[in-house]
Design an enzyme around this catalytic site. Structure first.
Site, mmCIF file in Angstrom:
data_model
loop_
_atom_site.group_PDB
_atom_site.id
_atom_site.type_symbol
_atom_site.label_atom_id
_atom_site.label_comp_id
_atom_site.label_asym_id
_atom_site.label_seq_id
_atom_site.Cartn_x
_atom_site.Cartn_y
_atom_site.Cartn_z
ATOM 1 N N GLU A 201 0.805 -1.231 0.000
ATOM 2 C CA GLU A 201 0.000 0.000 0.000
ATOM 3 C C GLU A 201 0.834 1.274 0.000
ATOM 4 O OE1 GLU A 201 -0.729 -2.593 1.980
ATOM 5 O OE2 GLU A 201 -2.788 -3.182 1.497
ATOM 6 N N HIS B 43 -9.842 -5.152 10.413
ATOM 7 C CA HIS B 43 -10.470 -4.942 9.104
ATOM 8 C C HIS B 43 -11.779 -4.158 9.170
ATOM 9 C CE1 HIS B 43 -7.519 -7.625 7.503
ATOM 10 N NE2 HIS B 43 -8.118 -7.780 6.352
#
Lengths: 325, 362
Positions: free
Chosen positions: A60, A129
């Site tokens: 990322e 998450h």
């Protein structure tokens, strides 16, 4: 008008951008051959090729930073994070690079880049998450943050985000992808930072964004049965916040309750409540009450997670307390 | 320190003339043998050799002057000086074309000057003035000049690497032959962004030069204390299939030659190259650091004996490229330029407080 899903609205916005602006490209993890974790870009790579649709490594910081670099060199990247929870590993690139570059270069560099990210809890993904970091990112000057609640707004805001010469965080609540709504066929845009009156009412103002608006509707329906006439403001953007619209509504109703689907502690509404009470104190008939997720990490267990998340009942309870004040 | 003794002396492009002193009869050769190193010599004439010397002086004096004005309180914040590393930055940047991009770290004044950014405006930025390149809002660590494709000045170690990959990606996307050069130090090689970016650049075959200035210390940590293989980068990039070029960062011509070859290759092939230049900062990490707590005096002295500001002009004189008088003139012109820059910075207006609210959004 077409009745389409939230997912289809975003897909349409992305395809339109790819087809009309050769400088637009999309990159992210598994957006190509896999079709995207939420199938938003399904079929794109076959249709538009690997130049425009880039599968990235699970990396990322590198691909968000590469998006910033590509934007600073003249392209208009749309970067997809598989989850806004994963923004943590790219935070330096988002905050120090995407948002700060323009300022610390004295306005020499612009970063026209959209970072799309599913957000929100509620599907038992546990602590890592289930985050809603749009509330953190909305605080950062130098970028905008959009968080639509329905297909029409999603498309209109996405068009504005892609056209913007500034970085935009585009937070898509994962509960919404399958939700449907009417979307005009003719071209329209929704400016960043423009709230929407979702429901008119005189007794109190309810404020939220994204999936929270759906919780507010449920709450307003329940209140209507008790004769309470709630107004709902859908912020649509967390940065900039459309204070004039919120303040005008609060001045009209004299009461307000605000909902974060993110954690209540330090949530977006903490800031908004504070600002609104400063601007509308003389019109208020009671405190503005905040509802939000409880201040613990996200549990996996279904019942626990549901308990941590705010629901319509909590909003109704809050509204009653405001009215009873 | 063994690094200094083991420093590889690469071909310089200059060879000792057969006769004693410059061959005044054949000015076309400028005193050095153009056939010996076509990569360098075809593109580097005497004027260019002298320009590089002048830049070296300019950077050294600029940094010394910044130090003085830091002590006077005119420059605040963190001030990281490039003293000792001049040969590396100049040798690396000199062969770049105007259309090429540079991205660098927070020790960025040297790169900015080597790129030819306006000395006045860099100095004014140090002073936080409105005439600074970033209108006083960037400071020493954030020097930008987009018109010269100088894309910062980045102060989070290793954070500039993905940015450079993205600029290179844009070049690939737009099908240009533009090269992006990104500078970083040995400290950055332990950041995740280093590995992530090398992987990305390799997977996508991006036209980027990873230029590592290995000055042997990440702030106060010797590279051998914090990196598993210490200063040995020879096979660090095997996993990425990136060519590694090692060069003596104290030898400006060696750096220039190695970089020129890398630029030519990246421009033609489009794939990344990694250059390691071994160099040394003679001063502390920042102006707050005397630089003597974590390294031996003898090590600093050893490197100072290789000072490019001494070695390079000696080389130029020895091979008849220039005369002492010419060097003295250059020195005087550099002094005048620095003096003018300080005057410009001091006389420039402070930004209006309201300008803090400008340049947040496009």
């Amino acid at each position: 008008m077409a009745n389409i899903t939230f997912r289809e609205a975003i897909t349409r916005g992305l395809e339109e951008a790819i087809e009309t602006d050769e400088n637009v490209f999309i990159m992210g993890e598994d957006i190509g051959e896999y079709g995207g974790a939420y199938s938003v870009t399904k079929g794109f790579i076959e249709k538009y090729g690997e130049k425009r649709i880039k599968d990235t490594p699970i990396s990322e910081a590198a691909f968000v930073g590469a998006g910033v670099g590509a934007a600073s060199a003249g392209l208009r990247p749309i970067v997809e994070l598989m989850s806004i929870s994963f923004s943590l590993v790219a935070f330096d690139q988002i905050v120090n690079m995407a948002a700060n570059l323009r300022y610390m270069s004295g306005g020499q560099i612009k970063v026209p880049m959209v970072i799309r990210a599913p957000t929100g809890a509620g599907v038992q993904l546990g602590a890592t998450h289930s985050q809603s970091f749009e509330t953190w990112l909305a605080e950062v000057p130098g970028m905008y943050c959009a968080c639509p609640s329905n297909p029409r707004d999603a498309l209109g805001l996405l068009r504005s985000a892609i056209k913007s010469d500034n970085p935009v965080i585009f937070a898509e609540h994962s509960h919404l992808y399958g939700s449907r709504g009417e979307v005009p066929e003719e071209y329209f845009e929704i400016p960043l930072g423009e709230a929407r009156l979702d429901r008119e009412g005189d007794d109190l103002t309810l404020v939220s964004y994204g999936y929270g608006v759906h919780i507010l509707r449920e709450a307003a329906d329940a209140m209507a049965e008790d004769g309470i006439d709630a107004e709902i403001i859908d912020l649509r953007s967390l940065s900039p916040v459309d204070y004039p619209t919120v303040v005008a509504s609060v001045q009209k109703t004299g009461r307000a309750a605000m909902l974060d689907t993110a954690r209540r502690n330090g949530g977006a509404m903490a800031e908004i409540v504070s600002e609104v009470q400063e601007r509308a104190m003389d019109w208020l008939d009671g405190p503005i009450i905040r509802v939000g997720s409880k201040d613990v990490p996200w549990p996996y267990n279904r019942n626990m997670e549901r308990d941590i998340l705010p629901d319509a009942k909590e909003v109704v309870d809050a509204a009653r307390r405001v009215i009873a004040f | 320190m063994e690094q200094a003794e083991k420093s590889k002396v690469a071909a310089t492009g200059l060879v000792r003339p057969t006769s004693n002193g410059p061959d005044k009869e054949s000015p076309s050769t400028n005193g050095y043998d153009v056939s010996r190193n076509p990569v360098l010599s075809e593109r580097v004439d005497n004027a260019e050799l002298l320009r590089m010397y002048r830049l070296m002086l300019l950077i050294r004096r600029f940094e010394e002057t910044c130090g003085q004005h830091y002590s006077l309180g005119h420059i605040r914040g963190f001030l990281h000086l490039y003293i000792g590393q001049e040969a590396t930055g100049i040798g690396a940047i000199a062969p770049l074309e105007d259309r090429d991009y540079i991205v660098t770290h927070y020790r960025d004044h040297g790169h900015a000057l080597a790129r030819g950014l306006d000395t006045n405006r860099i100095m004014a930025e140090m002073f936080g003035k409105r005439t600074g390149l970033s209108k006083g809002k960037g400071g020493s660590m954030h020097i930008f000049d987009a018109a010269q494709r100088f894309m910062g000045g980045h102060a989070i170690v290793g954070a500039q690497l993905p940015l450079a990959a993205g600029i290179a990606l844009a070049q690939q996307y737009m099908d240009t032959d533009v090269v992006t050069m990104v500078f970083f130090g040995d400290g950055a090689t332990n950041q995740g962004t280093f590995h992530e970016t090398l992987n990305l650049a390799s997977v996508w075959q991006l036209p980027v030069i990873f230029f590592m200035e290995n000055n042997l210390y990440g702030m106060g940590s010797a590279v051998g204390r914090v990196r598993h293989r210490g200063s040995d980068f020879s096979d660090a990039l095997g996993a990425y299939d990136v060519d590694v070029v090692s060069v003596d960062g104290m030898d400006v011509l060696a750096v220039r030659e190695a970089t020129q070859a890398a630029i030519d290759s990246v421009r033609a092939q489009g794939s990344p190259i990694f250059i390691e230049a071994k160099t040394f900062r003679f001063v502390g990490h920042s102006f707050a650091d005397p630089g003597d707590q974590y390294r031996e005096r003898s090590e600093v002295d050893l490197w100072r004996r290789r000072d490019p500001l001494v070695a390079y002009p000696k080389q130029l004189l020895e091979y008849g490229v220039t005369t002492q008088m010419e060097l003295d003139d250059l020195s005087a012109s550099v002094d005048a330029e620095i003096e003018a820059a300080v005057e410009f910075a001091i006389n420039s207006p402070e930004p209006e407080l309201s300008e803090a609210f400008d340049d947040v959004y496009a």
